[in-house]
Design a protein around this motif. Sequence first.
Motif, PDB file in Angstrom:
ATOM      1  N   ARG A 160       0.915  -1.223  -0.003  1.00 51.83           N
ATOM      2  CA  ARG A 160      -0.015  -0.022  -0.048  1.00 51.83           C
ATOM      3  C   ARG A 160       0.898   1.117   0.006  1.00 51.83           C
ATOM      4  O   ARG A 160       1.885   1.382   0.875  1.00 51.83           O
ATOM      5  N   ASN A 161       0.634   1.999  -0.971  1.00 52.21           N
ATOM      6  CA  ASN A 161       1.397   3.285  -1.128  1.00 52.21           C
ATOM      7  C   ASN A 161       1.013   4.275  -0.009  1.00 52.21           C
ATOM      8  O   ASN A 161      -0.262   4.713   0.103  1.00 52.21           O
ATOM      9  N   ILE A 162       1.787   4.611   1.104  1.00 53.37           N
ATOM     10  CA  ILE A 162       1.174   5.447   2.146  1.00 53.37           C
ATOM     11  C   ILE A 162       1.707   7.160   1.942  1.00 53.37           C
ATOM     12  O   ILE A 162       1.682   7.799   3.018  1.00 53.37           O
ATOM     13  N   SER A 163       2.380   7.401   0.764  1.00 55.31           N
ATOM     14  CA  SER A 163       2.862   8.659   0.729  1.00 55.31           C
ATOM     15  C   SER A 163       1.687   9.608   0.316  1.00 55.31           C
ATOM     16  O   SER A 163       0.685   9.280  -0.135  1.00 55.31           O
TER      17      SER A 163
END
Length: 268
Positions: free
Chosen positions: A265-268
């Motif tokens: 999961r991309n958390i940026s």
Amino acid sequence: MVRRRLVVELGQNRVGPLNRSLLYVQVERRIEDLLVRGRYRAGDRIPPEAELVESLGVSRATVRAGLGRLVERGLLERRQGSGTFLVRPPEGVRLRNGLERLETYTVQAERLGLELGSRHLRVESVAAGPEEAVALEVARGSRLVRVSRVLLVDGEPAAWMVDVVPEEIITAESVRERFRPEAMLLDLLVSEGVPIGFSKLVIDAVLVRPEEDVGRVLNLDSVSAALSLVETMYLTDGRPVQWSRNTFLPGRLDLHVIRELFEVRNIS
């Protein structure tokens, strides 16, 4: 006492070849096993890289990477102009079970140069108990073939193994005639043309006491930690065909799994 449980599914045709970038890890293990089987002692010079390249069938760079990992672990020492020497022997060779594929201990032992055998081997026709009936999806009291024994690795007790299959799959008489003490029941089923597709494996960490049945057959003189592996084999159509309960002593089985990154999961 159960400390931790792991459930995995193993399939014969569900996983592709291992990523070649992980080959050096396999080479590290094979060199370690070579050192154990060759009975090298601390201070001995191990075979040169060129010899390892030829015997292992991999590139020099892969061999060098595998040796480097053993150097980092403090097992080996490189001496300029002299070669590579054993600093301390690795732990005894053990069966290595990759959880990402379904492979019998017979195949693993042959690859590692280990000799398997059996003690207290019994082949019986029995009635299915509650646990066996649930696992194999048969009626309680159905006739089953039960194979029980102490698995020997190089002549030493390694595990207590119990396998059961429905009698409609193979009879007790056939197992007595064809089962080999150095093989697994799964080997016999496959050789008889039973279409095994995959398995489900439950792993428990347990304590085994000398006064227990398993402790007695494994000749324990004190309480020992052990690995309990309960495995159900399934046909290619999804029906259960074999249920096994194996208890391995410490240092006799190395379980590992190689996982490739699938999704994050991309958390940026």
